[in-house]
Scaffold this motif. Structure first.
Motif, short mmCIF file in Angstrom:
data_model
loop_
_atom_site.label_atom_id
_atom_site.label_comp_id
_atom_site.label_asym_id
_atom_site.label_seq_id
_atom_site.Cartn_x
_atom_site.Cartn_y
_atom_site.Cartn_z
N MET A 62 0.99 -1.29 -0.34
CA MET A 62 -0.08 0.22 -0.12
C MET A 62 1.06 1.32 0.50
SD MET A 62 -1.93 0.09 4.07
CE MET A 62 -2.08 1.91 3.60
N ALA A 63 0.07 2.17 -0.36
CA ALA A 63 1.21 3.89 -0.32
C ALA A 63 0.62 4.82 0.88
CB ALA A 63 0.09 4.48 -1.54
N LYS A 64 -0.30 5.01 1.02
CA LYS A 64 -0.46 5.71 2.22
C LYS A 64 -2.16 5.83 2.37
CE LYS A 64 2.53 8.43 4.09
NZ LYS A 64 4.00 7.92 4.47
N TRP A 65 -2.14 6.62 3.54
CA TRP A 65 -3.92 6.44 3.97
C TRP A 65 -3.93 8.02 4.23
CZ3 TRP A 65 -8.09 3.51 6.33
CH2 TRP A 65 -7.96 2.43 6.63
N SER A 66 -5.56 7.92 3.69
CA SER A 66 -5.57 9.68 3.58
C SER A 66 -6.06 10.03 4.72
CB SER A 66 -6.92 9.65 2.64
OG SER A 66 -6.97 9.26 1.17
N MET A 67 -6.03 11.47 4.82
CA MET A 67 -6.38 12.79 6.02
C MET A 67 -7.34 11.93 6.72
SD MET A 67 -6.23 17.18 6.25
CE MET A 67 -8.11 16.58 5.76
N SER A 68 -8.20 11.64 7.65
CA SER A 68 -9.13 11.47 8.52
C SER A 68 -9.41 10.14 8.54
CB SER A 68 -10.17 12.03 8.72
OG SER A 68 -10.16 14.11 9.02
N ASP A 69 -8.09 9.23 7.57
CA ASP A 69 -8.97 7.73 7.44
C ASP A 69 -9.49 7.48 6.74
OD1 ASP A 69 -6.50 7.21 9.35
OD2 ASP A 69 -8.27 6.26 11.15
N ALA A 70 -9.78 8.61 5.57
CA ALA A 70 -10.77 8.90 4.61
C ALA A 70 -10.85 7.56 3.83
CB ALA A 70 -10.59 9.87 3.84
N SER A 71 -10.06 7.09 3.19
CA SER A 71 -9.54 5.93 1.89
C SER A 71 -8.19 5.59 2.62
CB SER A 71 -9.58 6.37 0.81
OG SER A 71 -8.97 7.46 0.02
N LEU A 72 -7.80 4.83 1.94
CA LEU A 72 -6.56 4.45 1.69
C LEU A 72 -5.95 3.86 0.17
CD1 LEU A 72 -6.30 0.45 3.31
CD2 LEU A 72 -8.24 1.29 2.98
N LEU A 73 -4.80 3.47 -0.10
CA LEU A 73 -4.29 4.08 -1.17
C LEU A 73 -3.43 1.84 -1.72
CD1 LEU A 73 -5.05 6.54 -2.23
CD2 LEU A 73 -2.73 7.02 -3.07
N VAL A 74 -3.80 1.51 -1.63
CA VAL A 74 -3.40 0.34 -2.35
C VAL A 74 -2.20 0.44 -4.06
CG1 VAL A 74 -3.77 -0.50 -0.72
CG2 VAL A 74 -4.94 -1.64 -3.26
N TYR A 75 -1.76 -0.71 -4.00
CA TYR A 75 -1.06 -1.63 -5.65
C TYR A 75 -1.13 -2.75 -5.59
CZ TYR A 75 2.64 2.17 -4.00
OH TYR A 75 3.52 3.25 -3.41
N ASP A 76 -1.55 -2.80 -7.17
CA ASP A 76 -1.25 -4.01 -7.89
C ASP A 76 -0.36 -3.67 -8.40
OD1 ASP A 76 -1.85 -2.83 -10.49
OD2 ASP A 76 -3.76 -2.93 -10.49
N ARG A 77 0.04 -5.25 -9.67
CA ARG A 77 1.21 -4.84 -10.13
C ARG A 77 1.81 -3.57 -10.76
NH1 ARG A 77 2.42 -9.69 -14.94
NH2 ARG A 77 4.80 -8.66 -15.34
N PHE A 78 0.38 -2.92 -11.68
CA PHE A 78 0.84 -1.89 -12.32
C PHE A 78 0.38 -0.51 -11.76
CE2 PHE A 78 0.84 -4.69 -15.64
CZ PHE A 78 2.39 -4.94 -16.00
N ASP A 79 -0.92 -0.87 -11.26
CA ASP A 79 -1.61 0.78 -11.06
C ASP A 79 -1.58 0.95 -9.73
OD1 ASP A 79 -2.57 2.06 -14.09
OD2 ASP A 79 -3.16 -0.44 -13.92
#
Length: 799
Positions: A369-386
């Protein structure tokens, strides 16, 4: 003090600067001889063996204080915490804690009469200080009890916060002197460590009568070698506790049942996570990892709730503390827990979030994963490319913020944070992304503005490798290094207008030396799959001329196509730049494995690639060699039992016999090797008793009679990864059968060489070995005659 002036100082022990402020610098050094400074007044008598020098660069002021042994700045530079060491014979002859206020240029003593101070913490506002100290017992006491002390601005002295008699402390436990102290962001919580009090050592025992014995027991959580390897760490082990200033009480968070406590980044959340594998550790021997039970912990009461049992993976807490989250390796999805509900938050994503190319007999790893958004609104995760933006509540559908562009173009997008203190992403933040194209191996940078619905915009991209990136805090000015095989890393700066300026030329001397080029090559492997690798060619390469070729490999290395390879004495690998400059070609093939057949898989890719280079008229079929270390060394040992293609082979730390290696110990960590064959790199995928024939078929030792290739082995007697007797088994078998074989044992050396003299020696011997067999040069005496033990340390046989 004048701008751009240079200050030089001798006899420095250590120095410290505030993390988030410019201003004074604290330097701890041996007894000073500089008299051009102010000495702070103090009624204490300090040890004169060392001194602290505080320099205010802006005001040009130096301040000195003798006898300081430890120091710690507040982040904002307003407070400097000091431990003073009193001189022998001074009143009470004990240490003390002091606070230096940089703005007022004032020193206060906040604690006297301490035998030892071990940990210090300052809150973000420089308003509170905490430290652990042992004060009450004599310096020669056999058992010491440390206490947690606390000071806040406006008070004269530090007060006792917690000790072994405090409410909330477990019976028979005490404050740990080894655990770090940390205030929460708000300053309302202080985290520290506790541990069971150890019984004092029995001084009546006589050393000569003590039995030296290790008892291995089948119910031990960890094997004895692993216990002994981790002995010092385990003797200092502590369990997280917290003092809550709002409620003025201590809360014990962790213990032997739940040893690992995970808190939010700011330490102020309403929920912590507890992780334990107690009762599940024996399977580490063959699994390589343990299943975890995950608990939600109430930080106000310490109450625990089991939320996930037998997780293959581990858990974390979101930055604001709203969610406990994890990736389940067996289920292959991300999950969150909140308000007593567990949610699969990635089930709507159809692309794989785990390693698509994973070829070991275990659960594949997630791309992460990359990072969480402020106030735990969402989180960014990776697949192989995107990159995917996921709702932790699972109420809205995941959004691919790179819109599938990565998969369409075979470009890997990854978030690159340029702020070391960044805890989460802002709603409209512009993200800096690294890019890597899997087809042509080009690297680059792209930017993406959150909430914009725009595709990532390319900042830079090309046939090079990027590294060491930094960004201006308030502008779009980037600094980074660029490199290729032909160009060593140099510093570049890209300005707001897109202009790129080169700021260094660190390796101008390279132009005076023969170098070479590298290209990506592809062919069809014997398993009918497309294979890829790197082909390094000498400078001035001539089409139609056939060159000596060395194949060097491990697993998959072609992503490093544009990496610079500095020629230097090697730890174990092939010095590619050096050999290419001497007229060799070097092939580095990627290898993909089939479970149960690691040796055959290596053969399929290495031999097919080498023969393809011969077929293309590039390599001389009579001058082909192999070089590899560890896993590469094993593959070489296997390959030469299956082909007569190669004229020379050099294997570092090879496993020759999987049946004897299977039950052994990796002495650098103390763990058993079984997991490596059943679940990990060796890729057998079964126990020795389930599929013994696979262990035999993949072991070079059982096919030694087929070897015709001269083999040099490096197998060191302090190797903690591959037992050196594996090299001995290979050597003695080949020696008995009259095969050409040499074994180098660098005395006291590890798996990879550490001492430069040995690295240099290895590099020379590799050159001499391959030059003899692949270029027809005269062999040196260590090759033709060896070196008798009587000549050890006198004659190295290199002439």
């Amino acid at each position: 003090m004048e701008n751009d002036s240079l200050i030089k100082m001798a006899t420095v022990k250590k120095y410290s600067l505030p993390k988030d402020a410019a201003g004074p610098i604290a330097v701890l050094r041996y007894k000073a001889t500089d008299t051009s400074k102010t000495t702070l007044s103090s009624a204490e008598i300090f040890d004169e063996g060392s001194e602290l020098l505080i320099m205010d660069i802006d005001e040009g002021r130096k301040t000195s204080l003798p006898g300081i042994s430890e120091l710690k700045w507040s982040k904002n530079g307003k407070l400097l915490v000091l431990e003073g060491r009193k001189a022998k014979g001074a009143p009470e002859s004990m240490n003390c804690m002091m606070v230096y206020r940089s703005l007022e240029h004032h020193l206060d003593t906040i604690s006297n009469s301490g035998n030892e101070f071990t940990q210090f913490a300052i809150d973000d506002n420089a308003y509170q200080i905490a430290f652990t100290a042992e004060r009450d017992s004599s310096a020669k006491a056999l058992q010491r009890f440390y206490k947690l002390w606390y000071w806040k601005n406006g008070t004269d002295t530090a007060t006792l916060l917690t000790d072994n008699m405090s409410t909330g402390m477990k019976l028979g436990w005490t404050v740990s002197q080894y655990a770090p102290l940390e205030f929460s962001k708000s300053g309302q919580r202080l985290f520290f460590g506790t541990a069971p009090a150890r019984a004092p050592k029995d001084t009546t025992l006589v050393e000569m009568d003590l039995v030296k014995l290790d008892v291995w027991h089948y119910n031990d959580d960890y094997l004895q070698p692993q216990q002994l390897k981790n002995l010092e760490r385990d003797l200092k082990k502590s369990y997280r506790a917290m003092y809550d200033f709002t409620w003025s009480r201590m809360v014990q968070l962790g213990d032997e049942q739940i040893p690992d406590i995970i808190v939010p980044d700011q330490n102020d959340g309403d929920m912590f996570a507890g992780i334990t594998d107690k009762g599940k550790r024996i399977s580490l021997q063959w699994e390589g990892a343990t299943k975890k039970d995950i608990y939600a912990i109430n930080p106000e009461t310490g109450k625990r709730v089991l939320i996930k049992k037998d997780l293959d993976g581990t858990a974390l807490v979101s930055p604001a503390g709203k969610y406990i989250y994890w990736y389940d390796e067996k289920a292959r999805h991300y999950f969150t827990w909140h308000d007593s509900i567990t949610r699969n938050i990635s089930s709507a994503i159809s692309t794989k979030l785990y390693d698509e190319q994973f070829d070991m007999p275990a659960y594949p790893n997630p791309y992460g994963m990359a990072k969480w958004s402020m106030s735990d609104a969402s989180l960014l995760v990776y697949d192989r490319f995107d990159i995917w933006d996921i709702d932790p509540e699972g109420k809205t559908s995941p959004i691919c913020i790179t819109a599938g562009q990565g998969r369409r173009t075979k470009t890997v997008y990854r978030y690159l944070s340029t702020d070391p203190d960044e805890k989460f992403l802002q709603p409209a933040q512009t993200l800096l992304l690294t890019t890597f194209n899997e087809v042509n191996k080009h690297s680059g940078l792209a930017s993406y503005k959150r909430m914009s619905r725009m595709l990532p915009a390319t900042v830079d991209e090309g046939p090079f490798s990027l590294g060491n990136l930094v960004k201006s805090r308030n502008t779009n000015i980037y600094g980074y290094t660029k490199e290729t095989f032909e160009r060593s890393p140099d510093l570049y700066v890209k300005l707001d207008d897109g202009t790129e300026n080169k700021f260094s030329a660190i390796n101008a001397q390279q132009s005076a030396y023969s170098w070479g080029t590298v290209e990506l090559v592809k062919w069809k492997a014997y398993d009918e799959k497309e294979a890829a690798g790197m082909l390094f060619k000498p400078e001035g390469f001539q089409a139609g001329r056939r060159y000596p070729l060395i194949a060097y490999f491990y697993e998959t290395l072609s992503d490093s196509l544009f990496k610079y390879r500095q020629p230097a004495p090697v730890r174990s690998r092939l010095d590619i730049s050096f050999f290419v400059s001497r007229g060799y070609m070097v092939l580095v093939p990627d290898i993909h494995y089939k479970t149960g057949y690691p040796g055959r898989s290596a053969f399929d890719y290495v031999v097919s690639g080498t023969r393809e280079m011969v077929k293309r008229g590039l390599a001389d079929s009579n001058r082909l060699g192999l070089q590899g270390q560890s896993w590469g060394g094993y593959q070489i040992a296997y390959i030469i039992t299956r082909t007569k293609l190669f004229s020379a082979a050099w294997a570092g730390a090879p496993v020759a016999n999987m049946t004897s290696a299977y039950g052994g110990i990796r002495w650098e960590s103390g763990v058993n090797r079984q997991f490596q064959y059943e679940k990990s790199q060796s890729r057998i995928g079964a126990t020795l008793w389930e599929k013994p024939q696979l262990y035999i078929d993949n072991s070079p030792l059982f096919s030694i009679p087929k070897i015709t290739t001269p083999l040099a082995i490096m197998s060191n007697d302090d190797d903690g990864a591959v037992p050196w007797y594996q090299g001995i088994e290979m050597f003695t078998a080949m020696r008995r059968l009259g095969k050409k074989v040499w074994l180098l044992n660098y005395n006291g050396e590890k798996h990879n060489l550490e001492e430069r003299r040995n690295k240099k020696d290895l590099s020379i011997r590799e050159q001499q070995f391959f030059d003899w067999l692949l270029k027809g040069e005269k062999p040196t005496r260590w090759i033709t005659e060896g070196i008798p033990a009587t000549e050890k340390g006198r004659d190295w046989g290199l002439d």
